[in-house]
Design an enzyme around this catalytic site. Sequence first.
Site, PDB file in Angstrom:
ATOM      1  N   GLY A 229       0.847  -1.195   0.000  1.00 57.06           N
ATOM      2  CA  GLY A 229       0.000   0.000   0.000  1.00 57.06           C
ATOM      3  C   GLY A 229       0.877   1.237   0.000  1.00 57.06           C
ATOM      4  O   GLY A 229       2.046   1.183  -0.390  1.00 57.06           O
ATOM      5  N   SER A 230       0.322   2.342   0.471  1.00 59.93           N
ATOM      6  CA  SER A 230       1.061   3.609   0.399  1.00 59.93           C
ATOM      7  C   SER A 230       2.179   3.666   1.444  1.00 59.93           C
ATOM      8  O   SER A 230       2.133   2.970   2.469  1.00 59.93           O
ATOM      9  CB  SER A 230       0.103   4.773   0.621  1.00 59.93           C
ATOM     10  OG  SER A 230      -0.373   4.726   1.958  1.00 59.93           O
ATOM     11  N   THR A 231       3.128   4.537   1.189  1.00 60.59           N
ATOM     12  CA  THR A 231       4.225   4.734   2.139  1.00 60.59           C
ATOM     13  C   THR A 231       3.691   5.326   3.449  1.00 60.59           C
ATOM     14  O   THR A 231       4.162   4.966   4.532  1.00 60.59           O
ATOM     15  CB  THR A 231       5.301   5.630   1.494  1.00 60.59           C
ATOM     16  OG1 THR A 231       5.869   4.895   0.399  1.00 60.59           O
ATOM     17  CG2 THR A 231       6.402   5.998   2.473  1.00 60.59           C
ATOM     18  N   VAL A 233       0.750   4.810   4.986  1.00 62.35           N
ATOM     19  CA  VAL A 233       0.190   3.757   5.858  1.00 62.35           C
ATOM     20  C   VAL A 233       1.283   2.724   6.181  1.00 62.35           C
ATOM     21  O   VAL A 233       1.344   2.201   7.292  1.00 62.35           O
ATOM     22  CB  VAL A 233      -1.064   3.109   5.225  1.00 62.35           C
ATOM     23  CG1 VAL A 233      -1.590   1.984   6.108  1.00 62.35           C
ATOM     24  CG2 VAL A 233      -2.163   4.144   5.005  1.00 62.35           C
ATOM     25  N   GLY A 234       2.184   2.485   5.236  1.00 61.25           N
ATOM     26  CA  GLY A 234       3.297   1.554   5.480  1.00 61.25           C
ATOM     27  C   GLY A 234       4.128   1.970   6.689  1.00 61.25           C
ATOM     28  O   GLY A 234       4.596   1.128   7.470  1.00 61.25           O
ATOM     29  N   GLU A 251       5.699  -3.319   0.931  1.00 66.47           N
ATOM     30  CA  GLU A 251       5.757  -3.011  -0.504  1.00 66.47           C
ATOM     31  C   GLU A 251       4.972  -1.727  -0.695  1.00 66.47           C
ATOM     32  O   GLU A 251       3.735  -1.747  -0.697  1.00 66.47           O
ATOM     33  CB  GLU A 251       5.142  -4.158  -1.323  1.00 66.47           C
ATOM     34  CG  GLU A 251       5.853  -5.486  -1.157  1.00 66.47           C
ATOM     35  CD  GLU A 251       7.187  -5.546  -1.883  1.00 66.47           C
ATOM     36  OE1 GLU A 251       7.544  -4.591  -2.588  1.00 66.47           O
ATOM     37  OE2 GLU A 251       7.873  -6.572  -1.751  1.00 66.47           O
TER      38      GLU A 251
HETATM   39  P1  NAD Z   1      -3.307   2.955   1.264  1.00 66.79           P
HETATM   40  O1  NAD Z   1      -2.027   2.802   1.999  1.00 66.79           O
HETATM   41  O2  NAD Z   1      -3.920   4.291   1.222  1.00 66.79           O
HETATM   42  O3  NAD Z   1      -4.388   1.962   1.878  1.00 66.79           O
HETATM   43  C1  NAD Z   1      -4.066   0.611   2.164  1.00 66.79           C
HETATM   44  C2  NAD Z   1      -4.951   0.085   3.256  1.00 66.79           C
HETATM   45  O4  NAD Z   1      -4.560   0.652   4.481  1.00 66.79           O
HETATM   46  C3  NAD Z   1      -6.432   0.384   3.063  1.00 66.79           C
HETATM   47  O5  NAD Z   1      -7.155  -0.816   3.088  1.00 66.79           O
HETATM   48  C4  NAD Z   1      -6.763   1.280   4.236  1.00 66.79           C
HETATM   49  O6  NAD Z   1      -8.055   1.059   4.781  1.00 66.79           O
HETATM   50  C5  NAD Z   1      -5.716   0.893   5.248  1.00 66.79           C
HETATM   51  N1  NAD Z   1      -5.440   1.938   6.240  1.00 66.79           N
HETATM   52  C6  NAD Z   1      -5.621   3.265   6.114  1.00 66.79           C
HETATM   53  N2  NAD Z   1      -5.230   3.897   7.252  1.00 66.79           N
HETATM   54  C7  NAD Z   1      -4.794   2.936   8.085  1.00 66.79           C
HETATM   55  C8  NAD Z   1      -4.261   2.943   9.409  1.00 66.79           C
HETATM   56  N3  NAD Z   1      -4.092   4.070  10.087  1.00 66.79           N
HETATM   57  N4  NAD Z   1      -3.899   1.768   9.953  1.00 66.79           N
HETATM   58  C9  NAD Z   1      -4.054   0.613   9.263  1.00 66.79           C
HETATM   59  N5  NAD Z   1      -4.574   0.545   8.034  1.00 66.79           N
HETATM   60  C10 NAD Z   1      -4.934   1.687   7.454  1.00 66.79           C
HETATM   61  O7  NAD Z   1      -3.005   2.399  -0.209  1.00 66.79           O
HETATM   62  P2  NAD Z   1      -3.952   2.079  -1.428  1.00 66.79           P
HETATM   63  O8  NAD Z   1      -4.669   3.292  -1.877  1.00 66.79           O
HETATM   64  O9  NAD Z   1      -4.749   0.866  -1.140  1.00 66.79           O
HETATM   65  O10 NAD Z   1      -2.866   1.666  -2.551  1.00 66.79           O
HETATM   66  C11 NAD Z   1      -2.140   2.602  -3.265  1.00 66.79           C
HETATM   67  C12 NAD Z   1      -0.701   2.678  -2.784  1.00 66.79           C
HETATM   68  O11 NAD Z   1      -0.140   1.374  -2.760  1.00 66.79           O
HETATM   69  C13 NAD Z   1       0.198   3.502  -3.721  1.00 66.79           C
HETATM   70  O12 NAD Z   1       1.052   4.288  -2.938  1.00 66.79           O
HETATM   71  C14 NAD Z   1       0.980   2.433  -4.476  1.00 66.79           C
HETATM   72  O13 NAD Z   1       2.217   2.876  -4.968  1.00 66.79           O
HETATM   73  C15 NAD Z   1       1.130   1.378  -3.431  1.00 66.79           C
HETATM   74  N6  NAD Z   1       1.346   0.052  -4.029  1.00 66.79           N
HETATM   75  C16 NAD Z   1       2.563  -0.542  -3.867  1.00 66.79           C
HETATM   76  C17 NAD Z   1       2.835  -1.767  -4.480  1.00 66.79           C
HETATM   77  C18 NAD Z   1       4.170  -2.438  -4.343  1.00 66.79           C
HETATM   78  O14 NAD Z   1       4.285  -3.625  -4.670  1.00 66.79           O
HETATM   79  N7  NAD Z   1       5.198  -1.743  -3.886  1.00 66.79           N
HETATM   80  C19 NAD Z   1       1.833  -2.398  -5.235  1.00 66.79           C
HETATM   81  C20 NAD Z   1       0.594  -1.755  -5.368  1.00 66.79           C
HETATM   82  C21 NAD Z   1       0.359  -0.538  -4.756  1.00 66.79           C
END
Ligand code: NAD
Length: 475
Positions: A229-231, A233-234, A251
């Site tokens: 997911g995003s950096t 939230v990561g 990731e």
């Molecule tokens: P996101 O990080 O916004 O959301 C991911 C999840 O985190 C969601 O289900 C959300 O409900 C949850 N979340 C939100 N706040 C939280 C918190 N405080 N605690 C725990 N969980 C929480 O990402 P997204 O919009 O789902 O995906 C897009 C991002 O993912 C982009 O930055 C993209 O570059 C990245 N991405 C990376 C890869 C990779 O392999 N490196 C692959 C696909 C997408």
Amino acid sequence: MADYVVPFIIDGKEVRPSATFDVVSPSTGKLVHKCGVATKEHAKAAVDAASRALPAWRDVTPSKRRDYLLKTADIMERRRDELAGYLIDATGCTQDWADLNIDGSVDQIKDIAGRISSQSGAVPSLADPSLGAMILKEPFGVVFAMAPWNAPYILGVRSVCQPIAAGNTTVFKGSELSPAVFWAITSCFQEAGVPDGVINFLSTNPANAAEVTESLIADPAVRKVNFTGSTAVGRIIGRLCGQHLKPVVLELGGKAPAIVWEDANLDLAAEQCALGAFLFSGQICMSTERILVHKKVSAEFQQKFAATIDAIFPAGADAPVLINTNAVDKVKKLLDNAVSKGASVLAGDFNATETSKTRLRPVVITKVTPDMDIYQTESFGPSVSLIEIETEEEALRIANDTEYGLSSSVFTEDLRTGLRFAKGIESGAVHINNMTVHDEANLPHGGGKNSGYGRFNTTLGLDEWTKVKTITWRS
Ligand code: NAD
């Protein structure tokens, strides 16, 4: 389907919580279905089920685990139309994107299946010849896996398939934006006979995400975590894992550069940069976000690039769909900011009225400088910035002038130049004369810097999900 509630699968049984949230199609604006909202109690039930399933699953022979995976791959092939439908409904993606996702997942499962039985430890010789030693690889235990919506079959499958291939059991939390996809993945493994409790799927709405996620990471039975997911939230996930001393594979986001060198085949570079930037509306972590083009060929490249975009995304057709209006607004805001600080629009019109607020055509801007927000911020949408460069040092300095390090490209007809750039670019992958978007089962996937750490795919990906135990004995 509108009144259908996507259930969780916990311990092999469907669970239908009373609280639900809506999943809305970004292409039609209509309710696709609803999904259950998980609470900490569901999370606990999922961990308990995974813990109960662990002893038996850990002892399933590698060849039997391989067979379960191969059968799952066949089932995904057979259910391909159904699976594609869930993805298209939830994300507004094209049939091609859905096919690519399903093909990539099937391939990944088969590739990992073929590697399971060759996972092995070592038998080192020790200083004292009367001692013997073995190094074993063992599963961690229960793995908590989180996957996003943008390529949800590939990313969802890898988050659970690789841990279970190594003998772990999982709690699988899918993005709230495409929950039916994650239910479908779990259902395919289930149909293949993977025992109850080995993969436990749940989903939650954004309001509950933090609480449920924290409870899962804190649970003592959860021994390793993966998050895609995003950096932003990561970082939260990484902090929680640090606090609870759980290893994690992260990731995260990207801001991939493509260097177009002075000797590049410009037709190839224009085509690959257009695909790399605008495939699935740029909603890919490896999407090309910055093109660093040599001054000597910049004018010719710009002309070819604009013509290629016109050919791939013809003016008469509906603009491509993004996941929601927030995604469109984010890109427009970044473009507004850049133009207000002196950037020029080479292609596209981000102020045009499209048939819905979830649509946006590809936009290319030039004269991008470090003071613009788009220089550093991942747009995760159909925009790309052009920056002119003159020397290798300058190209590398700008390519690396980002917090991210996931993917990159170099276009040059001289492989030596390409390899020099490849060594200098700080990213998990460098593709010479190919687009930045490249993910396949036979290549490790992962980044560095703020794009995260750890790898999926290949033997490296499988090894992420085993820990090492040393045994010695006196004979
Ligand atoms: P996101 O990080 O916004 O959301 C991911 C999840 O985190 C969601 O289900 C959300 O409900 C949850 N979340 C939100 N706040 C939280 C918190 N405080 N605690 C725990 N969980 C929480 O990402 P997204 O919009 O789902 O995906 C897009 C991002 O993912 C982009 O930055 C993209 O570059 C990245 N991405 C990376 C890869 C990779 O392999 N490196 C692959 C696909 C997408």
